[in-house]
Design a protein around this motif. Structure first.
Motif, short mmCIF file in Angstrom:
data_model
loop_
_atom_site.label_atom_id
_atom_site.label_comp_id
_atom_site.label_asym_id
_atom_site.label_seq_id
_atom_site.Cartn_x
_atom_site.Cartn_y
_atom_site.Cartn_z
N ASN A 168 0.87 -1.18 0.00
CA ASN A 168 0.00 0.00 0.00
C ASN A 168 0.90 1.22 0.00
N PRO A 169 0.42 2.35 -0.50
CA PRO A 169 1.23 3.56 -0.35
C PRO A 169 1.42 3.90 1.13
N GLU A 170 2.59 4.36 1.48
CA GLU A 170 2.89 4.73 2.88
C GLU A 170 2.98 6.24 2.92
N ALA A 191 7.81 2.88 -1.49
CA ALA A 191 6.36 2.79 -1.25
C ALA A 191 5.78 4.10 -0.73
N SER A 192 6.60 5.13 -0.54
CA SER A 192 6.08 6.37 0.04
C SER A 192 5.15 7.09 -0.96
N ALA A 193 4.26 7.90 -0.42
CA ALA A 193 3.34 8.66 -1.29
C ALA A 193 3.05 9.99 -0.60
N GLN A 196 -2.07 12.55 -2.37
CA GLN A 196 -2.54 11.41 -3.15
C GLN A 196 -3.76 10.76 -2.49
N ASN A 217 0.03 -2.37 -10.11
CA ASN A 217 1.16 -1.50 -9.72
C ASN A 217 2.38 -1.93 -10.52
N ARG A 254 5.22 -0.81 -11.10
CA ARG A 254 6.54 -0.60 -10.47
C ARG A 254 7.69 -0.46 -11.46
N ARG A 267 2.87 6.38 -10.40
CA ARG A 267 2.91 6.33 -8.93
C ARG A 267 1.70 7.04 -8.33
N ARG A 274 -1.77 5.29 -7.38
CA ARG A 274 -1.91 4.30 -6.30
C ARG A 274 -3.00 4.71 -5.29
#
Ligand code: HEM
Length: 442
Positions: free
Chosen positions: A196-198, A211-213, A217, A314, A316, A331, A334
């Protein structure tokens, strides 16, 4: 700076509880009563700040606590609470924008169902509009670990909702685990909720997956409260035919000479225990499963098929020819998944139900059109994404595909049909907590 005491829980981080109830309600006919009801409910709603404290308490002594969230449809805001000019207040998100149209018209609208290929006539009737009227104005989510205590919380919540309004439908979610300490699974038997986005900066090693967002977002400024934030929520009840899925995986294994475990992993993109299929033919048994990988050295999809669910959803960095802006664009699609399974199973999951079990899919995002609707339409449902030939997503893609139901993987081919059926759903907004305390246009 965002104040987490003003933001609803479950948006930035999942609540992780084992039991969930979703109460779908209609407001009372009078706006004044609807406003009074919202104010009463606001007293019970959990903030992101309280969720953080509850989670610290849980880590200290496993204390079970109730989490309550409150979500409204466009009709709930407009007709129920009598708010006008909603879109003018969502800065940069006009009523005529794709996001505005999807949210205002709802998931069962021609606009939405046409885009993402939903067959609304097959939905459960309580999710369908009757005489053009929306079936409900909002949804209250209650979550905790103790189901008996949750029953009592639900009864208290129903009493508030039915004082003048109506509870028109209820769903019960229950996390599926093989042991009390085991990770949550979905009904086909795979660990879910890994990637999951963090919403905090992470340390990522070179070549791994970041994984950061950014917060924008998942958050949007609350249209009615300066300096406070909300989020859009996509809810979909997705029924899973476990028996059909197992037969299809068996058929794929037979055609390709793979083990059942590897065949399934190539469809999902991960083994049942969450091990990414990229770079291995057997599950690692490691916990937590690896999420620090990309597909940039597997362009042809021999390690992880291009059609695998996690790769479609995703990709990636799977295409070095994309510009940095195009990579960023991917990105930004997400979503923050917060779903939970529903329906009863044998404790060891040895049964194979064809119906009445599935996923109460829920995901938060800042823009329904650019995020959920885009990845469902242009990634899951499009057989040419990320490249031709790929085919549709085998878990959530449609059955009728221009490439036919024949999937190709490493020189062998197998036929596939969807084992997931959409039963109903809606688009919601999770307003800020100050709004719920004073649900009127300021
Ligand atoms: C019954 C339906 C579904 C099942 C059984 C299912 C199953 C799974 C599983 C097993 C994973 C891997 C575990 C993980 O990374 O968390 C996963 C990941 C994911 N799924 Fe689904 N899913 C379903 C519906 C959906 C829908 C409707 C969407 C969005 C339109 C979606 C989007 C995603 C995304 C974004 C990921 C993470 C991919 C990544 O970052 O690697 N899924 N799903």
């Amino acid at each position: 700076m965002m104040d987490t005491a003003q933001l609803q829980a479950n948006i930035l981080r999942g609540h992780g509880r084992n039991h969930v109830r979703l109460l779908f309600f209609r407001f009372p006919a009078s706006v004044d009563s609807a406003v009074a009801m919202t104010r009463d409910l606001a007293q019970c709603v959990t903030s992101a700040r309280q969720q953080q404290l509850q989670s610290e308490e849980y880590q200290r002594c496993q204390a079970d606590s109730l989490l309550v969230s409150f979500y409204l449809t466009y009709d709930g805001l407009h007709d129920g609470l009598g708010l006008i000019g909603i879109w003018e207040r969502f800065r940069g998100r006009a009523a005529t924008s794709p996001n505005g149209r999807l949210f205002s018209d709802g998931m069962s609208s021609l606009e939405s169902s046409g885009q993402i290929l939903d067959k609304v006539d097959d939905w459960e009737s309580h999710y369908q509009r009757k005489d053009g009227k929306p079936p409900f104005h909002g949804m209250v989510l209650l979550a905790r670990d103790n189901p008996e205590a949750l029953d009592m919380d639900c009864a208290a919540m129903r009493a508030i909702l039915t004082r003048d309004g109506q509870v028109v439908h209820e769903e019960q979610g229950r996390a599926l685990r093989q042991s009390s300490q085991g990770p949550p699974l979905e009904h086909f038997g795979y660990v879910d909720g890994i990637s999951n986005p963090e919403f905090a900066p992470l340390v990522v090693r070179d070549g791994g997956w970041d994984a950061s967002a950014p917060l924008d977002q998942v958050l949007v400024p609350d249209p009615f409260v300066n300096g406070a934030f909300g989020s859009f929520l996509v809810y979909r009840k997705l029924e899973q035919d476990v028996s059909k899925f197992r037969d299809l995986v068996g058929h794929m294994a037979q055609r390709s000479g793979l083990s059942q475990a590897e065949a399934g992993a190539r469809l999902v993109g991960r083994f049942e225990d969450g091990t990414p299929v990229l770079g291995t033919t057997i599950p690692s048994g490691l916990w937590p499963p690896d999420n620090d990988f990309t597909f940039q050295d597997d362009l042809a999809g021999s390690g992880c098929p291009l059609f695998a669910h996690v790769r479609k959803m995703n990709p990636r960095l799977d295409d070095p020819h994309l510009s940095p802006a195009e990579q960023l664009d991917r990105r930004a699609r997400r979503i923050a998944r917060r779903g939970i399974t529903y329906g009863n199973r044998e404790p060891d999951l040895s049964d194979a139900p064809s119906k009445d079990v599935g996923l109460l899919f829920m995901a938060f995002m800042a823009n329904i059109a650019d995020q959920f609707a885009f990845i469902q339409r242009a990634w899951a449902n499009d057989p040419s994404f990320p490249r031709t030939p790929t085919n549709v997503d085998p878990i959530i893609g449609p059955d009728a595909t221009p490439l036919g139901r024949c999937f190709q993987d490493r020189g062998s081919s197998f036929s596939w049909q969807s084992a997931v059926t959409m039963r109903g759903g809606e688009y919601f907004f999770a307003p800020s907590i100050p709004f719920l305390h004073n649900p009127q246009a300021g």
